[in-house]
Design a protein around this motif. Structure first.
Motif, short mmCIF file in Angstrom:
data_model
loop_
_atom_site.label_atom_id
_atom_site.label_comp_id
_atom_site.label_asym_id
_atom_site.label_seq_id
_atom_site.Cartn_x
_atom_site.Cartn_y
_atom_site.Cartn_z
N GLN A 9 49.04 27.41 7.92
CA GLN A 9 48.04 26.36 7.72
C GLN A 9 48.23 25.16 8.65
OE1 GLN A 9 47.71 25.31 3.58
NE2 GLN A 9 47.26 27.39 2.93
N HIS A 10 49.33 25.12 9.38
CA HIS A 10 49.61 24.01 10.29
C HIS A 10 49.58 24.54 11.73
CE1 HIS A 10 51.60 20.73 12.34
NE2 HIS A 10 51.51 20.00 11.24
N PRO A 11 48.51 24.26 12.49
CA PRO A 11 48.36 24.84 13.84
C PRO A 11 49.54 24.59 14.76
CG PRO A 11 46.32 23.77 13.14
CD PRO A 11 47.36 23.41 12.12
N GLY A 12 50.10 23.39 14.72
CA GLY A 12 51.23 23.08 15.59
C GLY A 12 52.45 23.90 15.26
N LEU A 13 52.77 24.00 13.98
CA LEU A 13 53.91 24.81 13.55
C LEU A 13 53.68 26.29 13.86
CD1 LEU A 13 54.95 23.34 10.08
CD2 LEU A 13 56.29 23.36 12.19
N LYS A 14 52.43 26.72 13.72
CA LYS A 14 52.11 28.12 14.01
C LYS A 14 52.34 28.44 15.48
CE LYS A 14 48.45 31.56 13.41
NZ LYS A 14 47.07 31.80 12.92
N ARG A 15 51.88 27.55 16.37
CA ARG A 15 52.09 27.76 17.81
C ARG A 15 53.57 27.77 18.15
NH1 ARG A 15 47.55 24.37 18.25
NH2 ARG A 15 48.92 22.54 18.56
N LEU A 16 54.33 26.84 17.57
CA LEU A 16 55.76 26.77 17.84
C LEU A 16 56.47 28.03 17.34
CD1 LEU A 16 58.31 25.29 18.73
CD2 LEU A 16 58.37 24.18 16.48
N LEU A 20 58.56 30.81 19.57
CA LEU A 20 59.96 31.17 19.32
C LEU A 20 60.13 32.67 19.07
CD1 LEU A 20 61.00 28.20 17.02
CD2 LEU A 20 61.65 28.56 19.41
N LEU A 21 59.09 33.31 18.52
CA LEU A 21 59.19 34.72 18.18
C LEU A 21 58.91 35.64 19.37
CD1 LEU A 21 57.42 34.71 14.69
CD2 LEU A 21 59.87 35.06 15.12
N MET A 22 57.98 35.24 20.25
CA MET A 22 57.63 36.11 21.38
C MET A 22 57.10 35.28 22.53
SD MET A 22 54.25 37.88 19.72
CE MET A 22 52.92 36.89 19.03
N PRO A 23 57.31 35.76 23.77
CA PRO A 23 56.81 35.03 24.94
C PRO A 23 55.28 34.92 24.90
CG PRO A 23 58.38 36.71 25.59
CD PRO A 23 58.08 36.95 24.14
N GLU A 24 54.75 33.87 25.53
CA GLU A 24 53.31 33.65 25.54
C GLU A 24 52.59 34.83 26.19
OE1 GLU A 24 50.14 30.13 26.82
OE2 GLU A 24 52.26 30.00 27.39
N ASN A 25 51.49 35.24 25.56
CA ASN A 25 50.64 36.34 26.04
C ASN A 25 51.36 37.69 26.05
OD1 ASN A 25 48.41 34.61 26.51
ND2 ASN A 25 49.32 33.99 28.46
N ALA A 27 53.20 40.87 23.50
CA ALA A 27 53.25 41.43 22.14
C ALA A 27 54.68 41.71 21.69
CB ALA A 27 52.44 42.73 22.08
N ARG A 28 55.57 41.90 22.65
CA ARG A 28 56.95 42.27 22.30
C ARG A 28 57.74 41.05 21.84
NH1 ARG A 28 60.63 46.12 26.02
NH2 ARG A 28 59.38 47.63 24.89
N PRO A 29 58.46 41.15 20.72
CA PRO A 29 59.26 40.01 20.25
C PRO A 29 60.43 39.71 21.18
CG PRO A 29 59.69 41.96 18.91
CD PRO A 29 58.56 42.31 19.83
N ARG A 30 60.93 38.49 21.09
CA ARG A 30 62.08 38.10 21.90
C ARG A 30 63.32 38.88 21.45
NH1 ARG A 30 60.87 33.64 24.98
NH2 ARG A 30 59.13 32.35 24.26
N THR A 31 64.29 38.96 22.36
CA THR A 31 65.50 39.75 22.11
C THR A 31 66.21 39.31 20.84
OG1 THR A 31 65.77 40.14 24.47
CG2 THR A 31 67.69 40.52 23.08
N TRP A 32 66.31 38.00 20.60
CA TRP A 32 67.04 37.52 19.43
C TRP A 32 66.35 37.95 18.14
CZ3 TRP A 32 65.45 34.14 15.61
CH2 TRP A 32 64.25 33.45 15.83
N VAL A 33 65.02 38.09 18.18
CA VAL A 33 64.28 38.56 17.00
C VAL A 33 64.59 40.03 16.75
CG1 VAL A 33 61.98 38.91 16.00
CG2 VAL A 33 62.46 36.86 17.34
N VAL A 58 57.60 44.74 16.81
CA VAL A 58 57.63 44.46 15.37
C VAL A 58 58.10 43.03 15.16
CG1 VAL A 58 58.76 45.07 13.20
CG2 VAL A 58 57.97 46.87 14.75
N LEU A 59 57.31 42.28 14.42
CA LEU A 59 57.60 40.87 14.17
C LEU A 59 57.88 40.64 12.69
CD1 LEU A 59 54.81 39.68 16.55
CD2 LEU A 59 57.22 39.09 16.83
N PRO A 60 58.66 39.60 12.37
CA PRO A 60 59.09 39.43 10.98
C PRO A 60 58.03 38.92 10.02
CG PRO A 60 60.02 37.70 12.38
CD PRO A 60 59.36 38.68 13.29
N PHE A 61 56.90 38.39 10.53
CA PHE A 61 55.92 37.80 9.61
C PHE A 61 54.97 38.82 9.00
CE2 PHE A 61 54.40 36.80 13.97
CZ PHE A 61 53.26 37.58 14.01
#
Length: 204
Positions: A9-16, A20-25, A27-33, A58-61
């Motif tokens: 529900q918070h656009p700024g938090l959602k973008r952040l 943190l979960l995946m590079p911009e543009n 689909a693959r999650p970051r290595t730490w995820v 595969v993403l955690p959300f």
């Protein structure tokens, strides 16, 4: 309200969070995820196997679940970014398959090679906006227990494949498949149906 709902529900938090979960543009999650989050959020069933060359977007959300003694073969892609991907027990996701959620696959299902299941559709209706920037829509795909899907088939968003149905190789399935039938073609149509009285698979 859960943390997940607050972020949505918070656009700024959602973008952040997405950054943190995946590079911009991407689909693959970051290595730490992949290394430190997904193994705990998405545990695999006993005896299940994901081959080394599988691409797990595969993403955690969103939910990802792989049942007991099921296998995802090499060069397959699993993506739960737009919806849950749930795979039952004793099911084989074949070489080169693409599974984009929301998709639910039952128990004892066999997928051959190079099959695409996508519960996602890209918007295209506004000609002034690039398709990549238009809203996406989703519709759940359900594959019930004991099904067999032949190589190079496509299962489109919103389709339900009934129990013990067979999809012939190269088919494009755009409508629900009744249980205990064989479908083939583009678009796929019923060509055989199991007759419980005679115990035979009969041509339609």
């Amino acid at each position: 309200m859960s943390i997940k709902e607050k972020i949505k529900q918070h656009p700024g938090l959602k973008r952040l969070s997405l950054y943190l979960l995946m590079p911009e543009n991407q689909a693959r999650p970051r290595t730490w995820v992949r290394w430190f989050i997904n193994p705990f959020v998405h545990p695999k069933g006993k005896g299940s196997l994901i081959r080394r060359r599988t691409r797990m977007d595969v993403l955690p959300f969103n939910t990802f679940r792989l049942g007991r003694y099921s296998t995802i073969e090499d060069f397959a892609t699993i993506n739960n970014g737009m919806g849950a991907v749930i795979i039952g027990d004793n099911t084989r996701i074949g070489i080169g398959n693409v599974v984009i959620g929301p998709v639910t696959i039952g128990n004892n299902v066999i997928f051959a090679q190079n099959i695409v299941l996508s519960g996602l559709n890209h918007g295209y209706t506004d000609p002034e906006v690039p398709i990549s920037l238009q809203p996406c829509s989703t519709a759940q795909i359900i594959v019930e227990d004991d099904c067999w899907v032949g190589a190079n088939s496509v299962i489109t968003a919103g389709v339900r494949i009934g129990k013990h149905a067979v999809v012939a190789g190269g088919s494009v399935v755009t409508k629900d498949v009744p249980p205990y039938t064989v479908v083939a073609g583009n678009p796929a149509k019923v060509i055989r149906r199991y007759n419980t009285t005679t115990g035979q698979w009969e041509r339609v």
